[in-house]
Design an enzyme around this catalytic site. Sequence first.
Site, PDB file in Angstrom:
ATOM      1  N   ASN B  14       1.198  -1.025  -0.059  1.00 20.07           N
ATOM      2  CA  ASN B  14       0.370  -0.066  -0.089  1.00 20.07           C
ATOM      3  C   ASN B  14       1.085   0.997   0.246  1.00 20.07           C
ATOM      4  O   ASN B  14       2.282   1.452   0.586  1.00 20.07           O
ATOM      5  CB  ASN B  14      -0.953   0.009   1.507  1.00 20.07           C
ATOM      6  CG  ASN B  14      -2.386   0.120   0.585  1.00 20.07           C
ATOM      7  OD1 ASN B  14      -2.972   0.852   0.251  1.00 20.07           O
ATOM      8  ND2 ASN B  14      -2.775  -0.546   1.362  1.00 20.07           N
ATOM      9  N   CYS B  15       0.181   2.965  -0.285  1.00 20.53           N
ATOM     10  CA  CYS B  15       1.023   3.458  -0.670  1.00 20.53           C
ATOM     11  C   CYS B  15       1.883   4.120   1.400  1.00 20.53           C
ATOM     12  O   CYS B  15       1.385   3.582   2.303  1.00 20.53           O
ATOM     13  CB  CYS B  15      -0.114   4.683  -0.778  1.00 20.53           C
ATOM     14  SG  CYS B  15       1.040   6.419  -0.146  1.00 20.53           S
ATOM     15  N   PRO B  16       3.196   4.398   0.831  1.00 24.18           N
ATOM     16  CA  PRO B  16       3.294   4.833   0.068  1.00 24.18           C
ATOM     17  C   PRO B  16       4.745   3.836  -0.774  1.00 24.18           C
ATOM     18  O   PRO B  16       5.573   4.042  -1.853  1.00 24.18           O
ATOM     19  CB  PRO B  16       4.424   5.882  -0.321  1.00 24.18           C
ATOM     20  CG  PRO B  16       5.085   4.895   1.397  1.00 24.18           C
ATOM     21  CD  PRO B  16       3.632   4.322   1.896  1.00 24.18           C
ATOM     22  N   LEU B  17       4.447   2.637  -0.679  1.00 27.02           N
ATOM     23  CA  LEU B  17       5.803   1.456  -0.951  1.00 27.02           C
ATOM     24  C   LEU B  17       5.661   0.996  -2.083  1.00 27.02           C
ATOM     25  O   LEU B  17       6.747   1.230  -2.367  1.00 27.02           O
ATOM     26  CB  LEU B  17       5.243   0.364  -0.583  1.00 27.02           C
ATOM     27  CG  LEU B  17       5.496  -0.002   1.583  1.00 27.02           C
ATOM     28  CD1 LEU B  17       5.093  -1.164   2.021  1.00 27.02           C
ATOM     29  CD2 LEU B  17       6.845   0.586   1.844  1.00 27.02           C
ATOM     30  N   ASP B  41      -2.722  -1.569  -5.557  1.00 30.36           N
ATOM     31  CA  ASP B  41      -3.269  -0.412  -4.565  1.00 30.36           C
ATOM     32  C   ASP B  41      -3.622   0.133  -5.372  1.00 30.36           C
ATOM     33  O   ASP B  41      -3.171   0.861  -6.703  1.00 30.36           O
ATOM     34  CB  ASP B  41      -2.055   0.081  -3.931  1.00 30.36           C
ATOM     35  CG  ASP B  41      -2.745   1.172  -3.584  1.00 30.36           C
ATOM     36  OD1 ASP B  41      -3.837   1.719  -3.344  1.00 30.36           O
ATOM     37  OD2 ASP B  41      -1.649   2.232  -3.318  1.00 30.36           O
TER      38      ASP B  41
END
Lengths: 159, 76
Positions: B14-17, B41
């Site tokens: 998920n953000c920001p990965l 995502d």
Amino acid sequence: MSGKKLGIIATKGTLDWAYPPFILASTAAALGYETQIFFTFYGLQLVRKDLNLKVSPLGNPGMPMPMAMDKWFPVLGTALPGMEAVMTSMMKAKMKSKGVASIEELRELCIEAEVKMVGCQMTVDLFDFTQDNFIDGLEYGGAATFFEFAGETDVCLYI
Amino acid sequence: MADFDQELDASGLNCPLPILRAKKTLAGMDTGQVLRIVATDPGSVKDFEAFAKQTGNELMDSGEEGGKFVFRIKKA
């Protein structure tokens, strides 16, 4: 590269408030921003070597409990001993199941991306911390130190 | 022949990965090489557009494949 700069003042020390500064800083760094975070007051909890962040359900009526906790534990229930630990572990489990990175991981990514982290020396003294309590590489300074960078930023946030 | 040089599977992240992993992978690639990214995502669709715009790396195409989001980015 944009050559832009982002400055963040991190002032909160709970698990939920730890996410915004680290997510924004790591993302900005990935976008080519030169990024600096100034950790002051409870924000210093986010740069301790032994991270032990918790969610505080007390006095936090805007916090939705994804597992319908609020139904089982109305407001007064959040004051029960042990409730903070229960909510914290539920929040952590929820985050893991949704693929949200841990704070440890995001902080490590920030360090890797060369986000500059500055701890507020006044707060360190105020709470009787020593520099041993904090991660290696943390620099120390005061408001004037922060403004030296903040004055040149394109985006500056107080979190 | 594959139409990309390297692939990054950001499924389940998920953000920001996804953006951070993409940035890191691109750093190890040569100019002109193409990175294919697979993500789950939904927010990554807008995020990769914004990432490309702000870093100068070209977003060649993006689409959906079997319920996943697929992007191809050419390193600038």
